[in-house]
Design an enzyme around this catalytic site. Structure first.
Site, PDB file in Angstrom:
ATOM      1  N   HIS A   1      40.255  50.694  21.445  1.00 47.53           N
ATOM      2  CA  HIS A   1      40.788  49.434  20.925  1.00 47.53           C
ATOM      3  C   HIS A   1      42.322  49.405  21.023  1.00 47.53           C
ATOM      4  O   HIS A   1      42.908  48.367  21.340  1.00 47.53           O
ATOM      5  CB  HIS A   1      40.329  49.216  19.485  1.00 47.53           C
ATOM      6  CG  HIS A   1      38.849  49.013  19.378  1.00 47.53           C
ATOM      7  ND1 HIS A   1      38.162  48.139  20.188  1.00 47.53           N
ATOM      8  CD2 HIS A   1      37.915  49.580  18.579  1.00 47.53           C
ATOM      9  CE1 HIS A   1      36.873  48.165  19.891  1.00 47.53           C
ATOM     10  NE2 HIS A   1      36.696  49.043  18.919  1.00 47.53           N
TER      11      HIS A   1
ATOM     12  N   ASP B   1      48.253  22.273   8.735  1.00 50.98           N
ATOM     13  CA  ASP B   1      48.625  20.871   8.941  1.00 50.98           C
ATOM     14  C   ASP B   1      47.856  20.035   7.910  1.00 50.98           C
ATOM     15  O   ASP B   1      47.224  20.588   6.995  1.00 50.98           O
ATOM     16  CB  ASP B   1      48.396  20.424  10.397  1.00 50.98           C
ATOM     17  CG  ASP B   1      46.927  20.195  10.734  1.00 50.98           C
ATOM     18  OD1 ASP B   1      46.047  20.535   9.903  1.00 50.98           O
ATOM     19  OD2 ASP B   1      46.656  19.675  11.836  1.00 50.98           O
TER      20      ASP B   1
ATOM     21  N   THR C   1      40.393  21.970  12.814  1.00 56.22           N
ATOM     22  CA  THR C   1      39.404  22.840  13.464  1.00 56.22           C
ATOM     23  C   THR C   1      39.796  24.307  13.439  1.00 56.22           C
ATOM     24  O   THR C   1      38.959  25.167  13.700  1.00 56.22           O
ATOM     25  CB  THR C   1      39.267  22.447  14.941  1.00 56.22           C
ATOM     26  OG1 THR C   1      40.568  22.581  15.546  1.00 56.22           O
ATOM     27  CG2 THR C   1      38.776  21.018  15.102  1.00 56.22           C
TER      28      THR C   1
ATOM     29  N   HIS D   1      38.503  45.699  15.647  1.00 56.45           N
ATOM     30  CA  HIS D   1      38.624  45.848  17.109  1.00 56.45           C
ATOM     31  C   HIS D   1      39.949  45.338  17.655  1.00 56.45           C
ATOM     32  O   HIS D   1      40.493  45.935  18.584  1.00 56.45           O
ATOM     33  CB  HIS D   1      37.498  45.085  17.825  1.00 56.45           C
ATOM     34  CG  HIS D   1      36.143  45.678  17.597  1.00 56.45           C
ATOM     35  ND1 HIS D   1      35.112  45.539  18.500  1.00 56.45           N
ATOM     36  CD2 HIS D   1      35.628  46.400  16.563  1.00 56.45           C
ATOM     37  CE1 HIS D   1      34.024  46.157  18.042  1.00 56.45           C
ATOM     38  NE2 HIS D   1      34.311  46.679  16.858  1.00 56.45           N
TER      39      HIS D   1
ATOM     40  N   CYS E   1      44.117  24.374  10.330  1.00 58.47           N
ATOM     41  CA  CYS E   1      44.239  22.958  10.694  1.00 58.47           C
ATOM     42  C   CYS E   1      42.844  22.356  10.579  1.00 58.47           C
ATOM     43  O   CYS E   1      41.994  22.933   9.892  1.00 58.47           O
ATOM     44  CB  CYS E   1      44.888  22.778  12.075  1.00 58.47           C
ATOM     45  SG  CYS E   1      43.940  23.415  13.472  1.00 58.47           S
TER      46      CYS E   1
HETATM   47  C1  RB5 Z   1      44.559  16.771  13.398  1.00 65.45           C
HETATM   48  O1  RB5 Z   1      43.912  15.547  13.355  1.00 65.45           O
HETATM   49  C2  RB5 Z   1      43.760  17.779  14.190  1.00 65.45           C
HETATM   50  O2  RB5 Z   1      43.863  17.515  15.538  1.00 65.45           O
HETATM   51  C3  RB5 Z   1      44.246  19.182  13.887  1.00 65.45           C
HETATM   52  O3  RB5 Z   1      44.132  19.433  12.530  1.00 65.45           O
HETATM   53  C4  RB5 Z   1      43.516  20.299  14.578  1.00 65.45           C
HETATM   54  O4  RB5 Z   1      42.135  20.211  14.408  1.00 65.45           O
HETATM   55  C5  RB5 Z   1      43.899  20.584  15.957  1.00 65.45           C
HETATM   56  O5  RB5 Z   1      43.420  21.513  16.612  1.00 65.45           O
END
Ligand code: RB5
Length: 143
Positions: free
Chosen positions: A133, A7, A66, A97, A64
């Site tokens: 596994h 994203d 996080t 694993h 993304c």
């Molecule tokens: C976008 O602002 C953010 O929420 C997305 O990139 C991500 O971290 C979501 O888990």
């Protein structure tokens, strides 16, 4: 063929990863997004996961802000084992694993140098093939 997607929060790191692929002649397919305009991570997590689950691509990498949202989206697709990793130990372990077929990272969490080490570990580490596994992975598929 490696499927990649992100994203807006993962766009810059995806560019780092695809530059590395280009320099090292690693074939990849980019499912977007293609700029930093705000967009919805589930769209891209699902697209990459479906390419891996269908066999079109061997593995997938999703990014993304996080790594959390896009990994959750990928793991909704049957047959996908998407591991959120920001360190080399976890990337190796999830291949050995869990036979993880997708890697998720957070572009706002990890810098480009460490992220590329994680990518290399993920792509270069084979599944152990150990019976225990295999059994545990089968249990994941049972739901
Ligand atoms: C976008 O602002 C953010 O929420 C997305 O990139 C991500 O971290 C979501 O888990």
């Amino acid at each position: 063929m490696i499927a990649v997607g992100c994203d807006h929060g993962g766009f810059e790191l995806k560019e780092v990863v695809t530059d590395y692929f280009k320099k090292n002649n690693i074939e990849y397919k980019d499912f977007g997004t293609y700029n930093t305009e705000s967009c919805d991570y589930p769209v891209f997590g699902k697209a990459v996961a479906e390419a891996v689950a269908s066999g079109e691509c061997e593995k997938g990498i999703v990014i993304c802000g996080t790594g959390i949202g896009i990994s959750i989206a990928a793991n909704k697709v049957k047959g996908i084992r998407c591991a959120l990793c920001h360190d080399v130990f976890s990337a190796k372990a999830t291949r050995e694993h869990n036979d993880a077929n997708m890697l998720a990272m957070g572009g706002r969490v990890v810098g480009p140098g460490p992220a590329l080490e994680v990518v290399k570990a993920f792509l270069e580490t084979p599944f152990s093939g150990d019976e225990r596994h295999i059994r545990r992975i089968s249990m994941l598929e049972e739901g």
